[in-house]
Design an enzyme around this catalytic site. Structure first.
Site, PDB file in Angstrom:
ATOM      1  N   SER A 127     -39.678 -80.020  37.025  1.00  0.00           N
ATOM      2  CA  SER A 127     -39.473 -80.466  35.643  1.00  0.00           C
ATOM      3  C   SER A 127     -37.999 -80.688  35.357  1.00  0.00           C
ATOM      4  O   SER A 127     -37.125 -80.027  35.943  1.00  0.00           O
ATOM      5  CB  SER A 127     -40.015 -79.380  34.717  1.00  0.00           C
ATOM      6  OG  SER A 127     -39.544 -79.557  33.409  1.00  0.00           O
ATOM      7  N   TYR A 152     -40.847 -69.801  32.282  1.00  0.00           N
ATOM      8  CA  TYR A 152     -41.507 -71.010  32.794  1.00  0.00           C
ATOM      9  C   TYR A 152     -40.492 -71.872  33.560  1.00  0.00           C
ATOM     10  O   TYR A 152     -40.731 -72.287  34.696  1.00  0.00           O
ATOM     11  CB  TYR A 152     -42.113 -71.814  31.637  1.00  0.00           C
ATOM     12  CG  TYR A 152     -42.360 -73.259  31.977  1.00  0.00           C
ATOM     13  CD1 TYR A 152     -43.486 -73.633  32.702  1.00  0.00           C
ATOM     14  CD2 TYR A 152     -41.446 -74.254  31.607  1.00  0.00           C
ATOM     15  CE1 TYR A 152     -43.697 -74.965  33.042  1.00  0.00           C
ATOM     16  CE2 TYR A 152     -41.650 -75.570  31.943  1.00  0.00           C
ATOM     17  CZ  TYR A 152     -42.766 -75.922  32.658  1.00  0.00           C
ATOM     18  OH  TYR A 152     -42.955 -77.234  33.003  1.00  0.00           O
ATOM     19  N   LYS A 156     -39.932 -72.983  37.806  1.00  0.00           N
ATOM     20  CA  LYS A 156     -39.730 -74.320  38.389  1.00  0.00           C
ATOM     21  C   LYS A 156     -38.533 -74.290  39.348  1.00  0.00           C
ATOM     22  O   LYS A 156     -38.598 -74.794  40.470  1.00  0.00           O
ATOM     23  CB  LYS A 156     -39.502 -75.367  37.290  1.00  0.00           C
ATOM     24  CG  LYS A 156     -40.744 -75.653  36.443  1.00  0.00           C
ATOM     25  CD  LYS A 156     -41.854 -76.279  37.250  1.00  0.00           C
ATOM     26  CE  LYS A 156     -43.121 -76.507  36.460  1.00  0.00           C
ATOM     27  NZ  LYS A 156     -44.295 -76.777  37.298  1.00  0.00           N
TER      28      LYS A 156
END
Ligand code: UFG
Length: 341
Positions: A127, A152, A156
């Site tokens: 992302s 989160y 990544k």
């Protein structure tokens, strides 16, 4: 013989669109999903679009190593596209352990099983969150990653590093990380699309749910940012274009065209669009008025981020093609099709 791609999280929003494009490009697909954040709507839609009733489907949790290993025993997997992960930024702040366990363990299991089955080509769905609030825009793949502001986001960054290190140490594993900007829209058939559970966190599902009357009013989070109209800038990438980038990346791996064992590509349009512009475009293209108000800034939002897509354009031979109008019309068609179900 057609090569087989395992799509983990293949019943979800991005996974289902990627599955459709993989079939269209002549690949075979095996889908794995634990259905923790979706129902069968999109998987059934994929079957309809592709005319394939026989898609192998494993309802497994990738955190279950034995189950992942069994899948690799039973299927000859040439490449894996790993989507299976939790993705709500706010929830990850409240439940960090759940996010670290789920997102890291599932990826470790995929890599371990791949390694134990003679290796694999692995595509990881990363992302733009890894860039944080970048100093120079647009961001290239060489733009330094910044410390993530949420668990989160951290997962990544960590999974990118896990893939890089695994590739370095394992001759039989190759890897690509695709860094998505903001995926929006739905398949032109309106048979698959985004199905958020509960109140949507993301802008476009909130817009379409407001337009259809499921939500009363959209809040635009902040109009006092240092941008032209005061709202945040993002790079909204059409979901079908995004799916095609995966096919291009998988082909590059499978056809032996990689220049290095581990590569990274930005997947965006290269065009910044403000929240206000997106709302205006949605109203215009769908000929409706949206109920919205200006609200305070949302904590954790970056002011502006958009991609330099030169590398993906040149190396993957891929380019975003759908216009933002087509994409926003597809998002609205999908929302309306859900209302009819
Ligand atoms: N926004 C609103 N109102 C809403 C929802 C969003 O004004 O109801 C605004 C946000 O403030 C932001 C823009 O719309 O300016 C886009 O917000 P999204 O939540 O749709 O997307 P983000 O850019 O925040 O999130 C995306 C991905 C995440 C990723 C994050 C950070 O969805 O997975 O980028 O890079 F972590």
């Amino acid at each position: 013989m057609a090569k087989t791609v395992l799509v983990s999280g293949g019943a979800g929003y991005i996974g289902s669109h990627v599955t459709v494009e993989l079939f269209a490009a002549g690949y075979e697909v095996v889908v794995a999903d634990n259905m923790s954040n979706c129902d069968l709507t999109c998987f059934n839609g994929v079957k309809k679009i592709t005319g394939r009733e026989d898609i192998p489907f494993y309802e497994i949790d990738c955190c279950d190593y034995a189950a992942v290993n069994r899948l690799f025993d039973e299927q000859k997997i040439d490449a894996v596209i790993h989507f299976a992960a939790f993705k709500a930024v706010g929830e990850s702040v409240a439940e960090p352990l759940m996010y670290y366990r789920n997102n890291l363990v599932s990826f470790l299991n995929i890599l371990e099983a791949a390694k134990n089955h003679g290796g694999c080509n692995v595509l990881f769905s990363s992302s733009a969150t890894v860039y944080g609030e970048a100093e120079n825009l647009p961001v290239t793949e060489k733009t330094p990653r910044l410390p993530a502001t949420s668990p989160y986001g951290n997962t990544k960054t960590m999974c990118e590093d896990i893939l890089r290190d695994t590739v370095r140490a394992t001759e039989t594993i190759k890897g690509i990380a695709l860094r998505y900007f903001n995926p929006i829209g739905a398949h032109p058939s309106a048979l698959i699309g985004e199905l958020p559970r509960g109140v949507p966190n993301n802008l476009v599902p909130f817009i379409t749910q407001t337009a259809i009357g499921k939500r009363e009013c959209l809040s635009i989070f902040g109009n006092d940012y240092p941008t032209e109209d005061g709202t945040c800038l993002r790079d909204y990438i059409d979901i079908v274009d995004l799916a095609k980038a995966h096919v291009a990346a998988v082909s590059r791996m499978l056809d032996g065209r990689m220049k290095e064992g581990y590569e990274i590509f930005n997947v965006g349009t290269g065009r910044p669009v403000s929240v206000q512009e997106l709302v205006d475009a949605f109203e215009k293209v769908n000929d409706l008025k949206l109920n919205y108000k200006i609200a305070p800034r949302r904590p954790g939002d970056v002011v502006a981020i958009w991609a330099d897509t030169t590398l993906a354009n040149e190396e993957l031979g891929w380019k975003a093609e759908r216009t933002i109008e087509e994409t926003l019309a597809s998002a609205w068609a999908w929302e309306k099709s859900l209302a009819g179900k």
